[in-house]
Structures are given as structure tokens and as C-alpha cells.
Design a protein around this motif. Sequence first.
Motif, mmCIF file in Angstrom:
data_model
loop_
_atom_site.group_PDB
_atom_site.id
_atom_site.type_symbol
_atom_site.label_atom_id
_atom_site.label_comp_id
_atom_site.label_asym_id
_atom_site.label_seq_id
_atom_site.Cartn_x
_atom_site.Cartn_y
_atom_site.Cartn_z
ATOM 1 N N GLU A 96 34.243 45.686 25.990
ATOM 2 C CA GLU A 96 35.266 44.701 25.628
ATOM 3 C C GLU A 96 36.625 45.387 25.548
ATOM 4 N N GLN A 97 36.595 46.561 24.885
ATOM 5 C CA GLN A 97 37.821 47.333 24.711
ATOM 6 C C GLN A 97 38.373 47.757 26.071
ATOM 7 N N ILE A 98 37.478 48.270 26.918
ATOM 8 C CA ILE A 98 37.899 48.718 28.253
ATOM 9 C C ILE A 98 38.465 47.538 29.027
ATOM 10 N N ASP A 99 37.761 46.431 28.943
ATOM 11 C CA ASP A 99 38.176 45.228 29.638
ATOM 12 C C ASP A 99 39.593 44.835 29.244
ATOM 13 N N LEU A 100 39.810 44.894 27.927
ATOM 14 C CA LEU A 100 41.115 44.525 27.387
ATOM 15 C C LEU A 100 42.203 45.439 27.955
ATOM 16 N N LEU A 101 41.875 46.750 27.957
ATOM 17 C CA LEU A 101 42.847 47.727 28.452
ATOM 18 C C LEU A 101 43.117 47.517 29.938
ATOM 19 N N VAL A 102 42.020 47.387 30.694
ATOM 20 C CA VAL A 102 42.173 47.190 32.139
ATOM 21 C C VAL A 102 42.994 45.944 32.408
ATOM 22 N N GLU A 103 42.639 44.908 31.649
ATOM 23 C CA GLU A 103 43.335 43.635 31.840
ATOM 24 C C GLU A 103 44.827 43.795 31.562
ATOM 25 N N SER A 104 45.140 44.543 30.479
ATOM 26 C CA SER A 104 46.555 44.654 30.143
ATOM 27 C C SER A 104 47.280 45.538 31.157
ATOM 28 N N VAL A 105 46.585 46.590 31.628
ATOM 29 C CA VAL A 105 47.200 47.420 32.674
ATOM 30 C C VAL A 105 47.456 46.580 33.919
ATOM 31 N N ARG A 106 46.441 45.785 34.251
ATOM 32 C CA ARG A 106 46.554 44.951 35.439
ATOM 33 C C ARG A 106 47.699 43.956 35.272
#
Lengths: 437, 229
Positions: A208-218
Motif C-alpha cells: 500500500e505504502q509503495i503504491d502510494l509512493l509510486v502513485e505520487s511519483v507518477r
Amino acid sequence: MGLFAVSALVMLAFVYWSTIGYMSSQTDSTIEAEIKGLADTYRRGGLQSLTGLVNERMRNDPDRNMLYLFATPDYKPLGGNLPAWPEAIPAGEGWVNFPFSHNDTESTARGRIFGVSGNLRLLVAMDIAGLQATESLLMKAYLWGMALALVLALVGGALMSASVTRRIEAINQASREIMNGRLHQRMPLKGTHDEFDQLASNLNDMLEQIDLLVESVRHVADGVAHDLRTPLTRLRSKLERLSIGPGLDASARQELDRCIDEADGLLQTFSALLRIARIEAGRHEASVVEVDLLELAADACELYQASAEDQGVTLSYEGSRIILNGDRDLLFQALINLIDNALKYAGTGEVKLQVGKDQRSIFLSVTDQGPGLSEEDRQRVTGRFFRGADSAKVSGSGLGLSLVQAVAGMHGARLELENVNPGLRISMRFLSDAEPG
Amino acid sequence: MRILVIEDDATVADYIVSGLAESGHTVDHADDGREGLMMATTEEYDAIVADRMLPGVDGLTIVRTLRASDNHTPILVLSALGEVDDRVKGLKAGADDYLAKPFAFSELLARLDALLRRGQHESVQVTRLQVMDLEMDLLSRVVSRSGQSIDLQPREFRLLEYLMRHAGQVVTRTMLLEAVWDYHFDPQTNVIDVHISRLRSKIDKEFEQTLLHTVRGAGYRLGERPQTA
């Protein structure tokens, strides 16, 4: 599982030996005490009292738990409740086990020989049939227990490991799917709140955390590229109109044209970035059709033939007809990027496209005869903006292979780079039959 | 020609409107989808340029609505999304062409010209094409210039055919890639230029007057030498 069985065996063995040991030492100490009592009596009252006591003992013991036998030095029985001196008893003092019969039942006794004065011998023994029965009962119980423990251990272990394997496999499966780009997949939870559930739920939190980070980077990358594209477009159009407009001398117009080229380059980079981001995010709505990879290779070859010839490179393709479901334009773009790279970095010799299917998978590869790539570069080459070591003289944004990677990922393919001495081979290996999407 | 531009971004709209006006077109502008749709249905236009993302009614809905009411005005859809899938969606909805932002104005103009002309001679079945002294027989697939036969590869033939069909117009690299190779993407390299230069060496080399011209920052044009731009 094995550990469980072994510990059960050890425990049972311990119970067995300690019980048996305790019981035989009980027997031995009873006999010792008896002999000690008899010896005391003998010392105080002589042979007369001893015989009296023994006779009294025998009278009080009709079941013949205790056995007594007086004998001459040459083992002639003088009196006692044993009919004859047992054969197997050696001379001297010490512990003996011997068989005897009583009321027509065979039994075993354990005893000790006690020397009385005048070379008379007294055998004091105890019927240990009960002890032996207990011993064999315990042995039986021990064997059965062992067998039962083994079966339980085997069955239980198998069940347990099957369930563990199943749950680990479920987590593995989910991990594989996530690695294949389905980033929203989560580890399965059983709701039992055991260690596996905790592991899965921790992994899920992490994802979830990774997803959030990836999403925000994206989001940032997308946003930057997107927001800069519009003003850049305006800039470009203003420059364009300036350059078409009247009242400019040739050198000013040339400068403006160069500015436009620069702006075009920037816009292309942004477009490529956005496109890669979109494909990677799985947001590209692929127009999936049946694609003939060989036809794709033939078309790409044809399109690049002239450019290759101009560079003195021989461009060719070979293989068999392979049909797969995919996005034709994107696959073509990926192939074009690979050819483009091969021409750019290899420069001379031969560039060969191969389409086929081997034991491992369907593949589409481009092989050049250039210098190849170091191990380290092969790892990094698909990263954004990566450019080869001596790439200063080569044009390009460094996004070519990133796009190839994204397209491969979308088609369930893996990008493989290998040095083929001399040269580099880059293959798209379509490992799964997964539909892109 | 009368063209309707439906675009909500004022700068882009201004860019298109003034550019088209300079090229000699009459231009109407609507800055939201509802108004654009209204204008498109009540007035006669030769072509419509519609942005895909619009306040009110979006570009694709405009296209669908017009097509559903049997209005076949050529429509070019602009999109900031600019991806292949959007292109496919746009064309499926009934648009005639699709252009991704950012675009060079020359690309828009070239594509719009192509649409306008297609509207004019759509029904005519041609078997021969001629541009100055360059002739192409589509049935026997023979190309000649000043009576001198020219030997072309099949792909070169298709390339020349497309250029001849759009003689006098600017044809961009992506238009060529789409029409001749049937792939939709931005080549980003000079791969098309190499093909053009090969074709040029076959049709122009031995002749005094060149027919195949490079238009800087835009593409190519087949025909007479242009008046200095």
C-alpha cells in the motif's frame, strides 16, 4: 515433522527405561533387605534362628513371592520352597536370574546367593514374572506409541506442511502477479490472524505504502510533463509564427528554426515520458489485435532498410510466423526503437531481427555486432534517460529502451539483454500468454 | 474554406484561428462544446477542428452527434492526451483524422488540407495521376517522367502515389507513416527522410526541375517549386 517424531520416541524411551529401571531396583533392594534381615538373624541366633525365620517366612507366603533354598556346597537342596537348585546358577555370590516352575506355570525369578557358615548356601530370590509382564507390557506400549507417534507425525506433518505450502504459494502467486505489473493485487488474507495472516497483512501494508509512493511519483512526473507541454506548445507556436512572419533576415530565421527544433526535442521527450508512464500504469487502453511478429519484423526491416544501407549496415530478418495478441503500433514502435538503438550504437556490420519460438517462449530479438554492453550497463539500460558510456556523439533522449521495457511489460514479456561476442542481443520474450491490459 | 474551431484553451484557439485565417480560410470559433455543437449543426462548414476535452460537451460526443444526424463534415479531433488509443477512439467515433497536442501548425494545416480535398473528390475513381510531367498509371503501375520510365520499389510506388494524390499540399512524416506503412506513431528519427531522399533520387535526379520538396519543420510537398515562404 521428523523432529516431532524423534522427540516423541525419546520421551517414550525415557519413560520405558526409567519405569523398568525403577521396578528392577525395587526388586533388588527388597531382596537385599531380606538378605540383610536374614544375615542379622543368623548372626544373632545362629543357624537355628535363621532356619526358623525362613520357615516362618515361607509359611506366611503361600503364593511364593519370595523363594528360599538352603543347599549344601555341592548344591544338594536341604530345605526351602524351591524343589531343586537352579541349574544355571554359578558358584559364589552375586545376582542371578533363573527360571522355575510353580503350580505348573513357568516363571522367572531373580535372586542372590547368600553364604551361611559351614559352606551352606542360601538362595534368596523373588518371583519377577510380574515385573517381566509389566516390562513387556511397557515395551508393547512403547512400540505402539512409537508407531502411533510416527503416523501422527507423518500425517500431521504432511497436513501442516501442505497447509503451509498452500499459504506460501498463495503469497508467491500474489507476488508474481504484482511483479507482472498488477500493482493493485494484494496478498490473500485468511482471517485466522495467525503468523501467515500477519505476514500477508504486513506485506499488504508495505505494498500500500509503495503504491502510494509510486502513485505520487507518477502524479508528479505526469503532472510536470503534462503541465509543461501546454506552455511549450505555445512557445513553439509563437516561435513558428515568428519564423514564418515577415521582416526577418536569413540568420535570424535560422536561429528561430533552431529554437523550434529545440522545442520539438523537448516536446518529444515529454511525450515519450508521458506515454511510457501511461503504458506502465496500465492506463493505456491497448487496441489488442492479432499481430504477426514476423510481419512486424519484415515491415520494420523494410522501413529501416534504406537507413541501414546508408550506414553500411546489413539489416535482415528471419524466423517463422508467430501470431500473438497485442498492440500492433506499440510493438512496432518498440521494435523500431530496438533497431534504432542497434544502428546508433553498433554502427557497422549486421543487424539481425529474429522471430521465433523455442523451449522457453516466443521471442522477438534484435542482434547487432557492436561493442555490446557491460554487465552493469545491461542492468541499468532500461532506466529512464540512460545513455551508453560514449553516447555523447549519439542523439536521442535515452527513453527508447524504457519504452521498449514498458511495451514488453504490457504484453507480459520480459526484456533480455545478452552479449553475443561481438555484439548485443536484446530479446523480448513473451513468457506468459497473458492478455495485455 | 469555412472552418469551425472548437477549442477552449484561448492561446491554442488563437494560434489555430489566426494561423488558418492567414492561410486564407474563414474561421469561426467556439470555446465550449455546447456552443460548438450548436454552431456545427446550424451552420455549413467545410471542416471542423474540435478539441477532445471540452467544457460542456466533449469532442467525441460532438463527432458522434453530428454523424448520428447524418452530418458528414470532415472533422479533425485534437487531443492533449495524444496517445494511440485515443486516436483509435476518435476515429471509431467517426472523426476523419486525429492530431495529438502539441502539434506543429504545419501538421494541422497539412492534415486539414488533406481532409478538405478528400471531401471534394471523394467519389472520383482515378486510374492515372499526373503532377507536371510526372505520370503514374495506377492500373499498370507504371511511373514515368517526361516519357522516361522510372523503376520503383512497391513501397516507393505507394509513397509516390500518396504524394501525388496530395500534390501541392504539405504532407507530414507521420501522415506518410500512417498512409504508406500503416503504423501510427511518431518516428522521431529521420527514417522517413531516407526513403524520401531515395525516391527523390529516382524521380528528380536527372531532371532540371525538382518536384519533391522538403518543407522545413513540416514535411514534404510534391509539385512546383513553392513561392518563397
